[in-house]
Design a protein around this motif. Structure first.
Motif, PDB file in Angstrom:
ATOM      1  N   GLU A  97       0.809  -1.220   0.000  1.00 54.72           N
ATOM      2  CA  GLU A  97       0.000   0.000   0.000  1.00 54.72           C
ATOM      3  C   GLU A  97       0.843   1.271   0.000  1.00 54.72           C
ATOM      4  O   GLU A  97       0.320   2.359   0.191  1.00 54.72           O
ATOM      5  N   VAL A  98       2.143   1.149  -0.213  1.00 53.60           N
ATOM      6  CA  VAL A  98       3.012   2.311  -0.137  1.00 53.60           C
ATOM      7  C   VAL A  98       2.815   3.221  -1.348  1.00 53.60           C
ATOM      8  O   VAL A  98       2.517   2.759  -2.456  1.00 53.60           O
ATOM      9  N   ASP A  99       2.961   4.514  -1.126  1.00 48.09           N
ATOM     10  CA  ASP A  99       2.920   5.497  -2.210  1.00 48.09           C
ATOM     11  C   ASP A  99       3.888   6.612  -1.837  1.00 48.09           C
ATOM     12  O   ASP A  99       4.194   6.813  -0.651  1.00 48.09           O
ATOM     13  N   VAL A 100       4.379   7.335  -2.841  1.00 45.20           N
ATOM     14  CA  VAL A 100       5.384   8.363  -2.577  1.00 45.20           C
ATOM     15  C   VAL A 100       5.120   9.601  -3.428  1.00 45.20           C
ATOM     16  O   VAL A 100       4.424   9.552  -4.445  1.00 45.20           O
ATOM     17  N   MET A 101       5.687  10.702  -2.981  1.00 44.60           N
ATOM     18  CA  MET A 101       5.697  11.928  -3.776  1.00 44.60           C
ATOM     19  C   MET A 101       7.025  12.630  -3.541  1.00 44.60           C
ATOM     20  O   MET A 101       7.642  12.521  -2.479  1.00 44.60           O
ATOM     21  N   ARG A 102       7.468  13.316  -4.560  1.00 49.35           N
ATOM     22  CA  ARG A 102       8.686  14.110  -4.424  1.00 49.35           C
ATOM     23  C   ARG A 102       8.521  15.359  -5.290  1.00 49.35           C
ATOM     24  O   ARG A 102       8.603  15.292  -6.508  1.00 49.35           O
ATOM     25  N   GLY A 103       8.286  16.461  -4.681  1.00 49.86           N
ATOM     26  CA  GLY A 103       8.060  17.714  -5.383  1.00 49.86           C
ATOM     27  C   GLY A 103       6.704  18.315  -5.048  1.00 49.86           C
ATOM     28  O   GLY A 103       6.590  19.514  -4.786  1.00 49.86           O
ATOM     29  N   LEU A 110       3.159  11.683 -33.832  1.00 48.38           N
ATOM     30  CA  LEU A 110       2.761  12.532 -32.714  1.00 48.38           C
ATOM     31  C   LEU A 110       3.937  12.988 -31.886  1.00 48.38           C
ATOM     32  O   LEU A 110       3.846  13.953 -31.162  1.00 48.38           O
ATOM     33  N   GLY A 111       5.052  12.242 -31.988  1.00 48.21           N
ATOM     34  CA  GLY A 111       6.200  12.623 -31.175  1.00 48.21           C
ATOM     35  C   GLY A 111       6.692  14.018 -31.478  1.00 48.21           C
ATOM     36  O   GLY A 111       7.374  14.638 -30.681  1.00 48.21           O
ATOM     37  N   SER A 112       6.346  14.567 -32.644  1.00 51.65           N
ATOM     38  CA  SER A 112       6.806  15.899 -32.987  1.00 51.65           C
ATOM     39  C   SER A 112       6.093  16.990 -32.215  1.00 51.65           C
ATOM     40  O   SER A 112       6.505  18.135 -32.231  1.00 51.65           O
ATOM     41  N   ASP A 113       5.036  16.644 -31.537  1.00 55.55           N
ATOM     42  CA  ASP A 113       4.264  17.646 -30.813  1.00 55.55           C
ATOM     43  C   ASP A 113       4.868  17.994 -29.466  1.00 55.55           C
ATOM     44  O   ASP A 113       4.370  18.835 -28.755  1.00 55.55           O
ATOM     45  N   GLY A 114       5.902  17.294 -29.065  1.00 55.09           N
ATOM     46  CA  GLY A 114       6.514  17.579 -27.771  1.00 55.09           C
ATOM     47  C   GLY A 114       6.112  16.560 -26.746  1.00 55.09           C
ATOM     48  O   GLY A 114       5.069  15.950 -26.818  1.00 55.09           O
ATOM     49  N   ALA A 115       6.975  16.338 -25.784  1.00 59.29           N
ATOM     50  CA  ALA A 115       6.712  15.318 -24.784  1.00 59.29           C
ATOM     51  C   ALA A 115       5.807  15.835 -23.699  1.00 59.29           C
ATOM     52  O   ALA A 115       5.720  17.011 -23.427  1.00 59.29           O
ATOM     53  N   SER A 116       5.131  14.898 -23.063  1.00 59.67           N
ATOM     54  CA  SER A 116       4.242  15.297 -21.976  1.00 59.67           C
ATOM     55  C   SER A 116       5.061  15.526 -20.731  1.00 59.67           C
ATOM     56  O   SER A 116       6.016  14.838 -20.452  1.00 59.67           O
ATOM     57  N   GLU A 117       4.624  16.544 -20.015  1.00 59.30           N
ATOM     58  CA  GLU A 117       5.298  16.892 -18.779  1.00 59.30           C
ATOM     59  C   GLU A 117       4.436  16.493 -17.607  1.00 59.30           C
ATOM     60  O   GLU A 117       3.229  16.446 -17.685  1.00 59.30           O
ATOM     61  N   GLY A 118       5.036  16.243 -16.494  1.00 57.13           N
ATOM     62  CA  GLY A 118       4.249  15.902 -15.337  1.00 57.13           C
ATOM     63  C   GLY A 118       5.117  15.624 -14.149  1.00 57.13           C
ATOM     64  O   GLY A 118       6.238  16.076 -14.067  1.00 57.13           O
ATOM     65  N   GLU A 119       4.612  14.827 -13.271  1.00 55.83           N
ATOM     66  CA  GLU A 119       5.241  14.663 -11.988  1.00 55.83           C
ATOM     67  C   GLU A 119       6.373  13.663 -12.038  1.00 55.83           C
ATOM     68  O   GLU A 119       7.445  13.915 -11.545  1.00 55.83           O
ATOM     69  N   GLY A 120       6.155  12.478 -12.636  1.00 52.76           N
ATOM     70  CA  GLY A 120       7.219  11.510 -12.796  1.00 52.76           C
ATOM     71  C   GLY A 120       7.915  11.179 -11.499  1.00 52.76           C
ATOM     72  O   GLY A 120       9.137  11.133 -11.442  1.00 52.76           O
ATOM     73  N   GLY A 121       7.171  10.918 -10.431  1.00 51.27           N
ATOM     74  CA  GLY A 121       7.798  10.606  -9.163  1.00 51.27           C
ATOM     75  C   GLY A 121       7.951  11.836  -8.301  1.00 51.27           C
ATOM     76  O   GLY A 121       8.484  11.766  -7.226  1.00 51.27           O
ATOM     77  N   GLY A 122       7.537  12.954  -8.787  1.00 53.21           N
ATOM     78  CA  GLY A 122       7.501  14.103  -7.918  1.00 53.21           C
ATOM     79  C   GLY A 122       7.891  15.403  -8.544  1.00 53.21           C
ATOM     80  O   GLY A 122       7.286  16.403  -8.269  1.00 53.21           O
ATOM     81  N   GLY A 123       8.878  15.455  -9.381  1.00 51.02           N
ATOM     82  CA  GLY A 123       9.362  16.762  -9.711  1.00 51.02           C
ATOM     83  C   GLY A 123       9.336  17.175 -11.141  1.00 51.02           C
ATOM     84  O   GLY A 123      10.027  18.099 -11.517  1.00 51.02           O
ATOM     85  N   GLY A 124       8.607  16.561 -12.002  1.00 50.56           N
ATOM     86  CA  GLY A 124       8.532  17.053 -13.355  1.00 50.56           C
ATOM     87  C   GLY A 124       9.129  16.080 -14.329  1.00 50.56           C
ATOM     88  O   GLY A 124      10.261  16.225 -14.772  1.00 50.56           O
ATOM     89  N   HIS A 125       8.429  15.086 -14.710  1.00 48.51           N
ATOM     90  CA  HIS A 125       8.952  14.004 -15.530  1.00 48.51           C
ATOM     91  C   HIS A 125       8.485  14.132 -16.962  1.00 48.51           C
ATOM     92  O   HIS A 125       7.336  14.328 -17.232  1.00 48.51           O
ATOM     93  N   ARG A 126       9.394  14.040 -17.909  1.00 48.76           N
ATOM     94  CA  ARG A 126       9.022  14.007 -19.309  1.00 48.76           C
ATOM     95  C   ARG A 126       8.949  12.554 -19.732  1.00 48.76           C
ATOM     96  O   ARG A 126       9.879  11.787 -19.562  1.00 48.76           O
ATOM     97  N   SER A 127       7.828  12.177 -20.292  1.00 46.03           N
ATOM     98  CA  SER A 127       7.644  10.777 -20.619  1.00 46.03           C
ATOM     99  C   SER A 127       8.388  10.370 -21.863  1.00 46.03           C
ATOM    100  O   SER A 127       8.568   9.203 -22.135  1.00 46.03           O
ATOM    101  N   GLY A 128       8.832  11.329 -22.671  1.00 45.82           N
ATOM    102  CA  GLY A 128       9.513  10.997 -23.904  1.00 45.82           C
ATOM    103  C   GLY A 128       8.549  10.599 -24.991  1.00 45.82           C
ATOM    104  O   GLY A 128       8.950  10.146 -26.051  1.00 45.82           O
ATOM    105  N   LEU A 129       7.258  10.747 -24.730  1.00 41.56           N
ATOM    106  CA  LEU A 129       6.243  10.382 -25.699  1.00 41.56           C
ATOM    107  C   LEU A 129       5.519  11.637 -26.155  1.00 41.56           C
ATOM    108  O   LEU A 129       5.863  12.748 -25.800  1.00 41.56           O
TER     109      LEU A 129
END
Length: 475
Positions: free
Chosen positions: A142-148, A238-257
């Motif tokens: 049941e563990v969960d984490v955040m960083r950022g 679609l990759g030409s539109d730029g990668a999605s940004e987000g948390e990615g474990g807490g601090g801003g992860h680009r998925s590369g997609l």
């Protein structure tokens, strides 16, 4: 990148920055980085953003910070940032970051974060450098984490949010329940990342690509052929539109997609500014706090004044008039008589053509249909395949597939949250870029929930103010 736009924050204000600057805060995510220069009251004097995230800076964090400090000196004036302490949050403190900082338990109040700062052992000469620890909730399976996100939450708490539920949407969306200024529960959803993967390749990719292509175009025809044949598409470039940004474990992860339509960017604090259809924006709001220097981009969200967060119904989502908060009794925002039938999973008259919930982003009714499908609790993988089935049988145009998937995934978050005990008795706080928060707000309205948006930049600066007030001599 927001660099060119945010550089305006320093124009005409270099002298002010030089005289008043007290602290540099850095939201250091996986793929992007934001730096804030604040005064003693937490006012943002200057903000810049670059692509020197943890992935780019790995193994060279000290040099990367040196480059950032040099840029701040150039834009704010050589003496303006000299000797200022630096507080960093996000993936810079992860296992692959500059210095790994252990998680702290969720029982630790957010107000205790200043005391939990960890000093960087090989910081920069003349600058005391610290890293904010992330949180760990639960144990075992049941563990969960955040960083950022903890820094945003601290800022929101400083602005008045000490009780209730908050959502920080993004690549990895966080649902957090706060009790008396502490994290009581945490649930993470890979919404944005999954959306980006579905869009980049696989059975649904050509269908989702059709939403981006003009009607009658070659891409639209190719999507239809791909749907009919059941072939795996490449995502239509679609990759030409730029990668999605987000948390990615807490601090801003680009998925590369490919960039997600409203899902791949948490906007604001954790995310980078690779925009996609106005939804992956960097989270700047149109409002400015009183006395805010023009161009600083650290203003608050429209409709939210100081102290109007916790339990307040005076703040409202963009496109929603005063008193029109969803679930307030005045009807869902932007929907007239003939609202979408709850749980029907289909379309219904009453939503303007291609519009939902007063959104300036022009959400299609497909977003609502996807969200209502999720409300029926279908197995997610089955519901996702049904998108293809709807298109190939003519029940839904391919151009609606992208928004339908978006609504389905966001709606699944709301279903899971309600199953976990979220009852919607109080407004749901949305901490994210205005466009993304508005999309979540639109789905919330379909679940008869009201929402209050909080500008992520304002929250981050409020957290920095707390760090400065709690440790004036060492931060």
């Amino acid at each position: 990148m927001v660099g060119a736009a945010t550089a305006g924050a320093g124009t005409g204000g270099a002298a002010q920055t030089k005289a008043a600057a007290r602290l540099i805060g850095i939201d250091w995510g996986s793929s992007s980085r934001r730096a804030y220069v604040i005064d003693g009251g937490g006012r943002c004097l200057h903000r810049i953003e670059d692509e020197e995230g943890a992935l780019a800076a790995r193994g060279r964090y000290a040099a990367s910070l040196d480059g950032l400090l040099a840029r701040l000196e150039s834009e704010c004036g050589p003496a303006s940032v000299a000797g200022l302490p630096v507080v960093m949050s996000g993936m810079v403190g992860g296992a692959q970051g500059w210095q790994e900082v252990p998680y702290i338990d969720c029982g630790t109040p957010l107000a205790s974060l200043p005391a939990a700062l960890v000093t960087v052992l090989d910081g920069r000469p003349g600058h005391a450098c610290h890293i904010v620890p992330g949180y760990r909730c639960g144990a075992g399976a049941e563990v969960d984490v955040m960083r950022g996100e903890e820094t945003q939450l601290l800022g929101a708490a400083e602005l008045g949010l000490r009780e209730g539920w908050a959502v920080l949407p993004g690549t990895h969306s966080k649902w957090v329940q706060l009790r008396d200024g502490a994290i009581n529960s945490l649930s993470t959803f890979m919404t944005g990342e999954l959306f980006a993967m579905l869009q980049a390749g696989g059975t649904l990719a050509p269908l989702m690509a059709a939403a981006r292509a003009p009607a009658g175009s070659a891409a639209t025809a190719a999507a239809a052929r791909g749907a009919a044949s059941g072939g795996l598409g490449s995502g239509g470039g679609l990759g030409s539109d730029g990668a999605s940004e987000g948390e990615g474990g807490g601090g801003g992860h680009r998925s590369g997609l490919a960039a997600s339509a409203g899902l791949g960017s948490s906007g604001g604090h954790r995310t980078g500014g690779v925009a996609s259809e106005g939804v992956g924006s960097s989270g700047d709001s149109s409002g400015m706090a009183p006395g805010q220097p023009a161009g600083s981009r650290s203003g608050h969200s429209p409709g939210i004044g100081p102290g109007e967060l916790a339990g307040s119904r005076s703040g409202h989502s963009p496109g929603i008039g005063p008193g029109e908060l969803a679930g307030s009794g005045s009807g869902r925002p932007g929907m007239g008589p003939g609202q979408l039938a709850g749980g029907s999973g289909g379309y219904r008259a009453g939503i303007g053509s291609g519009e939902l919930a007063g959104s300036s982003g022009g959400y299609s009714d497909a977003l609502a249909a996807g969200a209502m499908h999720a409300r029926r609790h279908p197995p997610l993988t089955h519901a996702l395949f049904s998108v293809r089935a709807r298109v190939v049988t003519g029940a839904m145009p391919a151009a609606h597939a992208r928004d339908y998937v978006s609504g389905l995934l966001i709606g699944s978050e709301f279903v899971a949250a309600q199953d976990a005990g979220f009852d919607g008795a109080e407004p749901l706080t949305l901490i994210g870029a205005p466009a993304l928060a508005a999309r979540y707000g639109a789905v919330a309205a379909l679940f008869d929930l009201s929402t209050i948006p909080v500008d992520p930049h304002r929250a981050y600066c409020a957290a920095l103010r707390r760090f400065l007030a709690a440790r004036p001599d060492s931060v």
